[in-house]
Design a protein around this motif. Structure first.
Motif, short mmCIF file in Angstrom:
data_model
loop_
_atom_site.label_atom_id
_atom_site.label_comp_id
_atom_site.label_asym_id
_atom_site.label_seq_id
_atom_site.Cartn_x
_atom_site.Cartn_y
_atom_site.Cartn_z
N VAL A 31 1.59 -1.62 -0.01
CA VAL A 31 -0.13 0.49 0.29
C VAL A 31 1.17 0.85 -0.21
N THR A 32 0.84 2.13 -0.84
CA THR A 32 1.15 3.39 -1.06
C THR A 32 0.64 4.40 -1.74
N ASN A 33 1.63 5.70 -1.95
CA ASN A 33 1.01 6.61 -2.10
C ASN A 33 0.45 6.93 -3.30
N ALA A 34 0.36 8.29 -3.54
CA ALA A 34 0.85 8.63 -5.78
C ALA A 34 2.24 8.37 -5.64
N SER A 35 3.20 8.63 -5.06
CA SER A 35 4.31 9.00 -5.45
C SER A 35 5.25 7.50 -5.21
N GLY A 36 5.14 7.07 -3.93
CA GLY A 36 5.51 6.21 -3.65
C GLY A 36 4.80 5.05 -4.91
N ALA A 37 3.97 4.87 -6.01
CA ALA A 37 3.33 4.43 -6.53
C ALA A 37 4.47 4.34 -8.16
N VAL A 38 4.35 5.50 -8.67
CA VAL A 38 5.54 5.87 -9.12
C VAL A 38 6.58 5.18 -9.08
N ASP A 39 7.28 5.56 -7.59
CA ASP A 39 8.26 4.66 -7.55
C ASP A 39 8.69 2.90 -7.97
N LEU A 40 6.83 2.69 -8.25
CA LEU A 40 6.59 0.81 -7.41
C LEU A 40 6.62 0.87 -9.39
N ILE A 41 6.51 1.52 -10.06
CA ILE A 41 6.32 1.50 -11.68
C ILE A 41 6.91 1.51 -12.13
N ALA A 42 7.85 1.87 -11.78
CA ALA A 42 9.47 2.72 -12.60
C ALA A 42 10.74 1.63 -11.99
N GLN A 43 9.93 0.93 -11.66
CA GLN A 43 10.66 -0.89 -11.21
C GLN A 43 10.64 -1.38 -12.36
N GLN A 44 9.05 -1.80 -12.45
CA GLN A 44 8.49 -2.49 -13.80
C GLN A 44 9.53 -2.71 -14.90
N ALA A 45 9.76 -3.44 -15.71
CA ALA A 45 10.02 -3.91 -17.06
C ALA A 45 8.81 -4.24 -18.06
N SER A 46 7.73 -3.96 -17.71
CA SER A 46 6.55 -4.89 -18.57
C SER A 46 5.59 -3.63 -18.56
#
Length: 248
Positions: free
Chosen positions: A91-106
């Protein structure tokens, strides 16, 4: 940054909110919108006015019969919700979601629920992470497009978008040189002296320093110095004309 995430609207109801969502997205560089089972169908003429031209300017829309179909090709999915779900997910906030997304290759999607109920538990179960905002606990009621724009802003900021100002000093002339400031000081002080401002005379140095300190704190630009000197000149000319008129 990884590839831009797609925005998924799960069973949206109002065309106006779809249009406003597209407008919010494009402001921050997001262009792929997926609509799963829209209540009023698509295209929806009610969406166009609220989009402010976002569809013509770059936001593409693809419709799907179900949420599952809308996210079938995505490797990572974030659910936007204000309600705790009791699921074992990050569970994260908007900036945390951006960080999670940036780690994805797909390919990645961010999914938002409909206006009446938000995302269902079944929808959230399809997602890898939950994104929530620090809203008022007693009033968690963002409009659909408002919820989208909070994430879109975080994404645009992380992507380095600076907006139309293109940096803090864009559109502002160079900071005035000390030479220009000294000229302004002398001009202003000369006219103040002529107007009898410095009284008593022995306080002149202190009053002058106070004025100069105030001007220095303002970090004047070259254009501001020119404008101020023009204003001082106009006042001096006006005072001279008034004196001539009184003499007449």
């Amino acid at each position: 940054m990884t590839k831009d995430p797609v925005i998924i609207l799960a069973e949206p109801q109002l065309g106006e909110n779809i249009g406003a969502t597209a407008r919010a997205m494009l402001n921050f560089g997001l262009t792929e919108l997926r609509i799963a089972a829209p209540r009023d169908g698509w295209p929806n003429p009610a969406a166009e006015p609220l989009s402010a031209g976002a569809f013509e300017a770059g936001v593409s829309v693809t419709t799907y019969d179900s949420v599952e179909a809308a996210c079938a090709d995505l490797g990572y999915l974030v659910a936007a919700t204000a309600r705790p779900r009791g699921m074992e997910k990050p569970v994260t906030n908007a900036s945390g979601a951006v960080d999670l997304i940036a780690q994805q290759a797909s390919s990645v999607g961010v999914m938002f629920g409909n206006e009446a109920q938000g995302l269902s538990n079944d929808h959230v179960a399809l997602c890898d992470a939950i994104m929530t905002y620090p809203v008022n606990k007693a009033f968690a009621s963002l409009n659909l497009s408002q919820a989208v724009i909070v994430f879109a802003h975080a994404w645009g900021e992380a992507a380095g978008q600076e907006g139309r100002f293109e940096g803090a000093q864009a559109g502002v002339s160079d900071v005035a040189s000390r030479e220009a400031l000294f000229g302004m000081f002398e001009h202003f002080e000369y006219e103040l002296e002529r107007a009898g401002y410095f009284h008593p005379p022995d306080k002149t140095p202190l009053m002058t320093r106070n004025l100069r300190n105030a001007f220095i704190r303002g970090q004047w630009t070259t254009q501001e110095v020119r404008t101020f000197r023009g204003a001082v000149k106009a006042l001096a000319i006006g005072r001279g004309k008034a004196r001539i008129k009184r003499d007449d």
